[in-house]
Scaffold this motif. Structure first.
Motif, PDB file in Angstrom:
ATOM      1  N   VAL A 118     -51.660  -5.968  57.171  1.00 23.10           N
ATOM      2  CA  VAL A 118     -51.946  -5.632  58.519  1.00 23.10           C
ATOM      3  C   VAL A 118     -51.294  -6.753  59.698  1.00 23.10           C
ATOM      4  O   VAL A 118     -50.443  -6.713  60.072  1.00 23.10           O
ATOM      5  N   ILE A 121     -58.522  -1.706  53.466  1.00 23.10           N
ATOM      6  CA  ILE A 121     -57.170  -2.512  54.310  1.00 23.10           C
ATOM      7  C   ILE A 121     -57.908  -3.662  54.776  1.00 23.10           C
ATOM      8  O   ILE A 121     -58.788  -4.406  55.054  1.00 23.10           O
ATOM      9  N   TRP A 129     -56.625  -6.554  55.948  1.00 23.27           N
ATOM     10  CA  TRP A 129     -56.157  -6.728  57.620  1.00 23.27           C
ATOM     11  C   TRP A 129     -55.638  -7.677  58.722  1.00 23.27           C
ATOM     12  O   TRP A 129     -54.015  -8.258  58.719  1.00 23.27           O
ATOM     13  N   THR A 180     -55.728   5.471  59.992  1.00 22.43           N
ATOM     14  CA  THR A 180     -55.900   4.022  59.405  1.00 22.43           C
ATOM     15  C   THR A 180     -57.397   3.795  60.262  1.00 22.43           C
ATOM     16  O   THR A 180     -58.542   3.337  59.459  1.00 22.43           O
ATOM     17  N   SER A 223     -60.402   2.682  57.541  1.00 29.00           N
ATOM     18  CA  SER A 223     -61.334   1.895  57.659  1.00 29.00           C
ATOM     19  C   SER A 223     -62.829   2.046  57.296  1.00 29.00           C
ATOM     20  O   SER A 223     -63.343   1.509  58.212  1.00 29.00           O
TER      21      SER A 223
END
Length: 120
Positions: free
Chosen positions: A75, A70, A72, A60, A64
């Motif tokens: 997530v 990603i 988020w 990660t 990132s």
């Protein structure tokens, strides 16, 4: 020494496959821990999950570095749901036999493997 070497090679395979395919490493580690290290299924699963925590953090951090790679928001919601399910899932794992867990794992691998092979 055999355990250390086997664990290291298993970690390398799981890390590479996890980073390349997003498989989480358990697909590699659980069978390797059971067959090569002689772990019972429950111990293999628990050990694999502990390794995956470290691997996921490292991957990660590296992912990132690419802006926008990603999502988020996804997530946040997926992690909250998965964390809650994992809490109850580990309780269920403790109640099941090693044989039942091994069979469940095998069926899941087969189902998803066939789906991926026959899918788009």
């Amino acid at each position: 020494m055999k355990t250390i070497v086997t664990a290291a090679f298993t970690g390398i395979a799981a890390g590479l496959l996890g980073a390349l395919c997003g498989v989480g490493g358990g697909i590699v580690m659980v069978p390797a821990f059971v067959t090569a290290l002689g772990f019972e299924q429950k111990k293999a699963v628990a050990t694999s999950l502990a390794v995956i925590v470290v691997v996921a953090i490292i991957a990660t951090l590296n992912n990132s570095r690419q802006p926008g790679l990603i999502d988020w928001r996804v997530v946040l919601f997926a992690a909250l749901a998965a964390s809650l399910a994992a809490w109850f899932g580990t309780d269920l794992m403790h109640k099941l036999s090693n044989q039942h867990l091994t069979r469940l794992f095998g069926v899941l691998l087969l189902v998803f493997g066939v789906k991926m092979l026959l899918g788009k």
